[in-house]
Design an enzyme around this catalytic site. Sequence first.
Site: not given
Length: 645
Positions: A515-516
Site C-alpha cells: 500500500d502507500d
Amino acid sequence: SNLQLRHVEGVVTVAAPPHAKGVTLGEPLSSDDALDPHHLRLVVPSHQFSQNALIPSPDKYLEMYKRSIEDPAGFWSDIASQFFWKQPWNAYSVFSENLDVRNGPVHIQWFKGGSTNISYNCLDRIVESGYGDKIALFWEANDPGVGATSLTYNQLLSRVCQLANYLKHIGVKKGDAVVVYLPMLMELPITMLACARIGAVHSVVFAGFSAESLAQRIVDCKPKVVITCNAVKRGSKTIHLKDIVDGALLQSAQNGDVVPKYPTHCEVEWVDAEDPLFLLYTSGSTGKPKGVLHTTGGYMVYTATTFKYAFDYKPTDIYWCTADCGWITGHSYVTYGPLLNGASVIIYEGAPNYPDSGRCWDIVDKYKYVTRYSRESLRILGSVGEPINPSAWRWFYNVVGDSRCPISDTWWQTETGGFMITPLPGAWPQKPGSATFPFFGVQPVIVDEKGVELEGECSGYLCVKNSWPGAFRTLYGDHERYETTYFKPFPGYYFTGDGCSRDKDGYHWLTGRVDDVINVSGHRIGTAEVESALVSHPKCAEAAVVGVEHEVKGQAIYAFVTLVEGVPYSEELRKSLVLTVREQIGAFAAPDRIHWAPGLPKTRSGKIMRRILRKIASRQLNELGDTSTLADPSIVDQLIALADS
Ligand code: WT7
C-alpha cells in the site's frame, strides 16, 4: 534438526528433508551463499543450542502449533493461567471473534470478564515470587560512562507507584488518556506502567515527532495530561522536548506538567481484560495517523509468550532491545513482554552510532552476564521492522554473532501487538532473510488479488485467517476505518498490507508494503502524510511521494513537487520544503530527494499514477508500462528530462 516444515492449509506438516546444504550454527556463512537463488542454504541450530532451547525441535513446535490452531481456547487459557487474575475470564467463551465484515461488525475479544492488571503482573507478581532484588531495568545514558543506573523490581515498583499516585492526585482516572512524550529514560516505561496501574490509557508519542504531529495526536485522543521532560541528549545534540510540547499544547489549547514525590505504594485498579491499555498512532495510506487500540488481557498474554519463545528466554539473560518505546516494539519488547517474564532489560537513551558506530557493542560488553570477552555474552540476535536482506543477515550472523547466535527475524506490526511470523531459535534451521514460520495460534495465508488462498510455493498478499490474543481491537474513534483498511480488502481475513512469498519448504519471505506506506529505517510513514506536509508550504501546489530502494535505510522518501505558478525552482526552496516536512512530522520523514515536476501523471479522472512515479524515481525507465491512459502522457517525458537536474 534437518527436518523441514511445510505450511499447508493452515496446518504445519513435516516434510522430507530437501536437498539443501546445511550450515550448523558455529560455521560462518560464505559470501557465495548470496548467490544461492533458491535460498537452499540452511542455518541449522547446533545440537547443544537446541537441546537447551524451550522449543528444541520441529516436532515440539508442531505439536504446540497444532494445538494452538485446533484448540485456541485451551492453548491460550493454559498460558493465561500463569498470570494473576483478580477474577477469572468466562471459561465458556475464552475468545469471540468476527473477522468477516459480511457477517456484521468486526469484533474481537479475549478473556472477556477476566479482571487483571498488567502493571501488577509485570511488577508485584515478580516481587511476590521472590525476585524483588533482581534488576528490572539497566539504564545507559547517551554519553558513555556518564550517569548509568539501574532499578530492581522492588525499586521499579516503588517508582511506578509514586507516579501512579501523582497521576491520581491530579485527577487522572480509569479510562482517561495520558499522552507520553518522553525519550528513552527509565521514566518512559515507568510512566507506561503507572498509567496501566490506575487503568489510564497511555499514548506514547515518539519523541522525534514535531510539535504539529504531537498536537494532532493530542487533539485526537484528548488526554487529561501530557507527560514530558525538559530536554534529551541524543548524540551530540540536546533536544528541548518541553519547548516542543509547549508548542503542541498551544496548538491544541490544553495545559499541564510536573512530577514530584508521592507515596511508594499504590493500589492497583483492576480492569477488564478488554479494557483499553494503550493507543499508539501509526501511519496508514491516508494523511491522518491511526490510533491503534490494544486492550489488556490478550495483549499481556501474547507479548509475554512471544517474548519468551522467540528469544528462548532464560532467567539469567540480560536483554537489550534497541527500539524506542515510542514505537510498538518498545511497548511489547522493551516494556511489557520482558517485564512480564521477570527479565533484566537494558534501556539506552541515545543514538546507536554515538559517539561512534562501536557504541552498541560497547554496551553489549558492558552488560555481559558472565563472560569477559567481547560479544561472547550474546546468545540470540533479533531483527525487526523491515525485510532484512540476506547480506545484512550474513553480516549480523557472522560478524556480530560470531557465527554462533541464531537470529530471530520477527515479522509483525503495530496492529498485531506481538510477533506473528518468527523463528523459534532452537526449533528449526534458518534461511538468511526469511522470517520462517508462524507463531503459535497464528494462521498466515497468502492470497491473490481476488482473495483466493494460494497453496504451496506462492507469492501474493499476506493475510491472517483468525484472531490471536494480541490483535488490536479497533482504530480509536473510527471503527469504520478499521474495517475498511484491514478487513474489507479480502473479506474473511485480516489484511496486513504486506506482500509475501512462501518457498517450497514453507518458509515465509516478506517482500514489503503493497500500500502507500513507506518504511524508512523501520519508521513507518504514510506517503499522504509527507504529501500534506509538502503542500502546506505556500509555494508548493501539489506533491506526490513514493518510496525508493535505499541500501542502508531500506526505503528512502522521494517526492515529486509541483510549484505554484510562476515560482522558480531553487536550492533554497528545496531546503525550505524539506524543513517543512521535518517541522510537521519529524526529521525521520524528511525526503531524500525532491524532484521538480511541472505536472504529475494523472488519469483522466485525476488520480495520480504512482506506479509510473515509482518507476521514474527508481530510474526503471524501460518499465513504465502503459502511459496512454494518462490525461497528458507528455508529462512523463518532462519528468524524465528533469530527473537528474
Ligand atoms: C511493517 C509494520 C513490528 C515492529 C516494527 C514496525 C514491516 C516489520 C518485518 C520483518 C519484513 C517487516 C512490514 C510491516 N516489517 N517487521 N521482520 N520483515 N518486514 O512496526 O511500524 O507497525 O510496521 O513493518 O512491512 O507491515 P510498524
